[in-house]
Design a protein around this motif. Structure first.
Motif, PDB file in Angstrom:
ATOM      1  N   GLU A 161      47.259  -2.370  43.026  1.00 43.47           N
ATOM      2  CA  GLU A 161      45.880  -2.042  42.622  1.00 43.47           C
ATOM      3  C   GLU A 161      45.653  -0.527  42.583  1.00 43.47           C
ATOM      4  OE1 GLU A 161      42.878  -4.014  45.037  1.00 43.47           O
ATOM      5  OE2 GLU A 161      41.395  -2.516  44.459  1.00 43.47           O
ATOM      6  N   LEU A 162      46.410   0.224  43.379  1.00 41.41           N
ATOM      7  CA  LEU A 162      46.259   1.682  43.395  1.00 41.41           C
ATOM      8  C   LEU A 162      46.368   2.286  41.995  1.00 41.41           C
ATOM      9  CD1 LEU A 162      48.498   2.541  46.487  1.00 41.41           C
ATOM     10  CD2 LEU A 162      46.027   2.918  46.343  1.00 41.41           C
ATOM     11  N   ALA A 163      47.177   1.643  41.121  1.00 37.12           N
ATOM     12  CA  ALA A 163      47.405   2.199  39.782  1.00 37.12           C
ATOM     13  C   ALA A 163      46.126   2.236  38.945  1.00 37.12           C
ATOM     14  CB  ALA A 163      48.482   1.395  39.056  1.00 37.12           C
ATOM     15  N   LEU A 164      45.102   1.469  39.353  1.00 39.74           N
ATOM     16  CA  LEU A 164      43.841   1.451  38.598  1.00 39.74           C
ATOM     17  C   LEU A 164      42.957   2.647  38.913  1.00 39.74           C
ATOM     18  CD1 LEU A 164      42.856  -2.322  39.082  1.00 39.74           C
ATOM     19  CD2 LEU A 164      43.778  -1.256  37.011  1.00 39.74           C
ATOM     20  N   ILE A 165      43.272   3.349  40.010  1.00 41.79           N
ATOM     21  CA  ILE A 165      42.385   4.418  40.489  1.00 41.79           C
ATOM     22  C   ILE A 165      42.581   5.680  39.643  1.00 41.79           C
ATOM     23  CG2 ILE A 165      41.830   5.874  42.468  1.00 41.79           C
ATOM     24  CD1 ILE A 165      42.796   3.563  44.270  1.00 41.79           C
ATOM     25  N   GLU A 166      41.490   6.343  39.331  1.00 40.66           N
ATOM     26  CA  GLU A 166      41.518   7.581  38.545  1.00 40.66           C
ATOM     27  C   GLU A 166      42.542   8.558  39.143  1.00 40.66           C
ATOM     28  OE1 GLU A 166      37.683   9.444  38.345  1.00 40.66           O
ATOM     29  OE2 GLU A 166      38.422  11.145  37.177  1.00 40.66           O
ATOM     30  N   GLY A 167      43.442   9.065  38.315  1.00 43.97           N
ATOM     31  CA  GLY A 167      44.456  10.021  38.770  1.00 43.97           C
ATOM     32  C   GLY A 167      45.748   9.357  39.229  1.00 43.97           C
ATOM     33  N   PHE A 168      45.687   8.048  39.500  1.00 48.20           N
ATOM     34  CA  PHE A 168      46.882   7.298  39.914  1.00 48.20           C
ATOM     35  C   PHE A 168      47.443   6.551  38.707  1.00 48.20           C
ATOM     36  CE2 PHE A 168      46.592   7.135  44.687  1.00 48.20           C
ATOM     37  CZ  PHE A 168      45.449   7.905  44.814  1.00 48.20           C
ATOM     38  N   ASP A 169      48.711   6.190  38.784  1.00 49.13           N
ATOM     39  CA  ASP A 169      49.322   5.340  37.758  1.00 49.13           C
ATOM     40  C   ASP A 169      50.567   4.690  38.377  1.00 49.13           C
ATOM     41  OD1 ASP A 169      51.233   7.331  37.859  1.00 49.13           O
ATOM     42  OD2 ASP A 169      50.576   8.294  36.006  1.00 49.13           O
TER      43      ASP A 169
END
Ligand SMILES: [Ca+2]
Ligand SMILES: [Ca+2]
Length: 343
Positions: free
Chosen positions: A204-212
């Protein structure tokens, strides 16, 4: 059991018998062996001749074996009136005993307690409220990753990554500097919103702005999201060295990550058969955590948990199947399955 699974494959049965014998030796004297025998018999008499299906069945059986051993560990802890997850536990020793069957299949089972990684949800009180140390820990960590994984982290701002992760989880919908958390997410196609709840998976971290996905790949060996609520920090008795190096300790606002010598001291205690414990624990194997790490630790360390990740890999001929499962054994008789993935 489906009629198909009742079909008995004789060579498979021999394999099962051998696996069971090996596990009896491993768990000599343990009542878990009874559960293990039942689990394996159930799985390995499956008559499917297809190597892929056999590998998956064997890997699934490996997960059942791990669950049985985890349940037994919990029952043993209850009767001993002392709880600790440590390297000497049977579930941890499983990883050092790859199991071969007579017909050439190979099963490897690895079990990790949730405490062996940094629980990102433990950075938030009640799952939603940031601690003043949350931001400091995340910024310092992301700064360090700019050196350790420069290709991925050097182009990203550690402060922004930390803030965006906090905003994704925290209950409100605003950024501390003003503006709405959702501005970025609403511009995406399809649009979405900040979760404003504990993380449900590392992916789910990949959804956060700046993360991928690249960032997630770097973070994955360090982190977990389990337990989703009410969990504490790192277990000094089971975390690998790179996670021990994230033990964030100090007093007041003056916190730092564990230095190499602190990590070494913890590993020395573990390798000598000792267990690090809460300062008020009373057990002959215990070394109080304060003797190894000065000051307070944030998030507070975990010494025991009910949430475990099991990775069971079976090799049948040229086919490899991996089952990864997360289980909560709070009720050891009927453990709760939290995730299940087959590769
Ligand atoms: Ca929020
Ligand atoms: Ca916010």
């Amino acid at each position: 059991m489906s009629p198909q699974r009742r079909v008995v494959n004789r060579s498979g049965q021999r394999g099962i018998a051998l696996v069971a014998v090996l596990l009896f030796l491993l768990l000599a004297g343990s009542a878990a062996a009874t559960f293990v025998y039942r689990s394996l018999t159930d799985v390995l008499i499956a008559g499917n001749r297809d190597a892929g299906a056999q590998a998956e069945a064997l890997a699934s059986g490996g997960v059942e074996v791990a669950f049985a051993i985890l349940a037994q560990d919990r029952l043993d802890e209850s009767s001993a009136d002392f709880r600790a997850e440590a390297w000497g536990d049977d579930w941890h020793r499983l990883a050092s005993v790859p199991i071969s069957t007579e017909d050439g299949a190979l099963l490897r089972i690895r079990v990790e307690d949730a405490g062996s990684r940094l629980n990102l949800n433990a950075l938030f009180a009640d799952g939603l409220i940031r601690d003043p140390l949350t931001e400091i820990l995340l910024i310092r960590w992301f700064e360090r990753l700019a050196d350790e994984a420069p290709d991925v982290f050097r182009s990203r701002d550690p402060d922004e990554l930390a803030q965006n992760l906090i905003d994704w989880v925290d209950a409100d919908e605003t950024r501390p500097g003003g503006g709405l958390e959702d501005d970025y997410y609403q511009r995406q196609r399809p649009s979405y919103r900040a979760a404003n709840r504990p993380l449900l998976s590392v992916d789910e971290l990949a959804l956060i702005e700046g993360f991928d996905a690249e960032v997630v790949a770097v973070l994955r060996p360090y982190v977990t999201v389990y337990p989703l609520a009410g969990g504490d920090g790192i277990n000094p008795n089971t975390a690998p060295p790179w996670v021990l190096a994230l033990l964030f300790h100090g007093t007041g606002d003056d916190f730092l990550f564990a230095e190499e010598e602190t990590v070494r001291a913890i590993l020395d205690i573990r390798e000598g058969g000792g267990i690090l414990c809460a300062d008020d624990a009373d057990h002959p194997s215990c070394t109080p955590i304060r003797e190894a790490i000065p000051g307070e630790i944030f998030p507070p360390p975990t010494f025991s948990t009910d949430v475990f990740r099991v990775v069971s890999q079976a090799e049948v001929g040229d086919v490899i199947a991996t089952v990864e499962a997360t289980v909560d054994r709070e009720d050891p008789i009927e453990p709760t399955l939290l995730s299940w993935r087959v590769d």
